[in-house]
Write a protein that holds these residues in place. Structure first.
Motif, PDB file in Angstrom:
ATOM      1  N   GLN A 276      76.959  51.170  82.680  1.00 35.81           N
ATOM      2  CA  GLN A 276      76.748  50.072  83.569  1.00 35.81           C
ATOM      3  C   GLN A 276      77.586  48.837  83.415  1.00 35.81           C
ATOM      4  O   GLN A 276      77.935  48.329  84.531  1.00 35.81           O
ATOM      5  N   ALA A 277      78.188  48.809  82.377  1.00 40.96           N
ATOM      6  CA  ALA A 277      79.230  47.782  81.889  1.00 40.96           C
ATOM      7  C   ALA A 277      80.124  48.009  82.986  1.00 40.96           C
ATOM      8  O   ALA A 277      81.034  47.056  83.636  1.00 40.96           O
ATOM      9  N   ASP A 278      80.811  49.315  82.972  1.00 41.45           N
ATOM     10  CA  ASP A 278      81.911  49.491  83.948  1.00 41.45           C
ATOM     11  C   ASP A 278      81.929  49.298  85.252  1.00 41.45           C
ATOM     12  O   ASP A 278      82.844  48.879  85.897  1.00 41.45           O
ATOM     13  N   LEU A 279      80.443  49.713  85.680  1.00 41.22           N
ATOM     14  CA  LEU A 279      79.820  49.777  87.024  1.00 41.22           C
ATOM     15  C   LEU A 279      80.176  48.123  87.604  1.00 41.22           C
ATOM     16  O   LEU A 279      80.607  47.715  88.690  1.00 41.22           O
ATOM     17  N   ILE A 280      79.548  47.247  86.341  1.00 42.25           N
ATOM     18  CA  ILE A 280      79.443  46.073  86.708  1.00 42.25           C
ATOM     19  C   ILE A 280      80.714  45.299  86.862  1.00 42.25           C
ATOM     20  O   ILE A 280      81.141  44.322  87.830  1.00 42.25           O
ATOM     21  N   GLN A 281      81.648  45.660  85.962  1.00 47.45           N
ATOM     22  CA  GLN A 281      83.037  45.107  85.993  1.00 47.45           C
ATOM     23  C   GLN A 281      83.753  45.463  87.415  1.00 47.45           C
ATOM     24  O   GLN A 281      84.391  44.572  87.887  1.00 47.45           O
ATOM     25  N   GLU A 282      83.629  46.815  87.715  1.00 45.38           N
ATOM     26  CA  GLU A 282      84.141  47.183  88.987  1.00 45.38           C
ATOM     27  C   GLU A 282      83.570  46.605  90.093  1.00 45.38           C
ATOM     28  O   GLU A 282      84.292  45.975  90.944  1.00 45.38           O
TER      29      GLU A 282
END
Length: 284
Positions: free
Chosen positions: A76-82
């Protein structure tokens, strides 16, 4: 609209995802008038502080969208970052004179960045490369309500809804249902599972040192026996075989017949007898 988050924190939630979500949720939502004023300053004066405030006030929206893609098994952190990258792109391109809210404009950019990330990382083998395949990927993921394969009626319904042929739906469904397989077996696999790894049944025998040595020795032995077999022939038979089989421009029966002043049929017989003698030596 004050907040403890720094501009550098906007790019990634870091390890403390829960703390990040709480922090962005505490940022006040802009009213239409506040958003328009900030957007005007950014659009007409390139005011970077206005851009920062617009981004900050919409971070909660990125988190909300990222939660809708939780079924892909990605961070989820990576998705939010993108998604945050997409939000910043949207803020940069936002034109307040069009008359729409930033959230309506930004949703396309946020989802586009998330989609690109999902397609890059969901599988080692890419399931969708063209624009049409990418659209099919996300639409079909949304259309499937259960783990079972789609029935023929469901395939037809999805195909009609997406404007594609049923075979395209079946092809993408197969890609979605496939799994990546490691080339080597895992360290914890027992003997009953290890043999299933592709490393065992996709082995390249051409690189086996023992096989390479065996092939080299066989080639050398065969060459020696061939030279010996040809050497046992009379000079005329050797010359016929050489001109018929060992030269780049092979002589015809009629050319050899003229050379030895015999018929072409006689040359054919001599060639046949010579080949029979050579084959007998090689097969002995």
């Amino acid at each position: 609209m004050g907040t403890s988050l720094q501009p550098t924190d906007l790019m990634s939630p870091g390890r403390n995802l829960e703390g990040y979500v709480q922090a962005v949720s505490a940022i006040p939502v802009l009213s239409a008038e506040e958003e328009r004023a900030l957007a005007d300053r950014l659009y007409h004066e390139q005011d970077l502080e206005s851009a920062r405030l617009l981004v900050m006030s919409h971070l909660r929206f990125v988190v909300h969208i990222a939660k809708s893609y939780s079924g892909y098994g990605l961070s989820q952190a990576d998705l939010i970052q993108e998604g945050n990258v997409g939000l910043m792109k949207a803020v940069k391109r936002f034109n307040p004179t069009v008359g729409v809210r930033l959230v309506s404009f930004a949703v396309h950019w946020i989802k586009a960045e998330m989609h690109e990330f999902i397609l890059r990382n969901w599988r080692i083998v890419k399931v969708a490369t063209t624009k049409a395949q990418r659209k099919m990927f996300f639409n079909l993921r949304s259309a499937k309500k259960r783990l079972a394969w789609l029935t023929s009626a469901e395939v037809d319904a999805v195909a009609e809804d997406l404007g594609v042929e049923p075979r395209v739906v079946r092809e993408m469904e197969g890609r979605l249902s496939s799994q990546d397989t490691p080339f080597d077996h895992g360290v914890d696999d027992d003997d009953d599972q290890a043999f299933k790894a592709p490393a065992y049944y996709l082995e390249d025998k051409r690189s086996d040192p023992a096989r390479l040595l065996e092939d080299a020795q066989w080639d050398e032995t065969s060459s020696q026996r061939l030279r010996q077999a040809i050497g046992n022939l009379d000079e005329r038979s050797q010359n016929i075989l050489a001109q018929r089989w060992l030269q780049e421009e092979k002589a015809t029966l009629h050319q050899l017949a003229a050379q030895y002043q015999v018929s072409a049929e006689r040359i054919r017989q001599l060639e046949k007898n010579a080949m029979k003698k050579v084959r007998a030596v090689l097969e002995a």
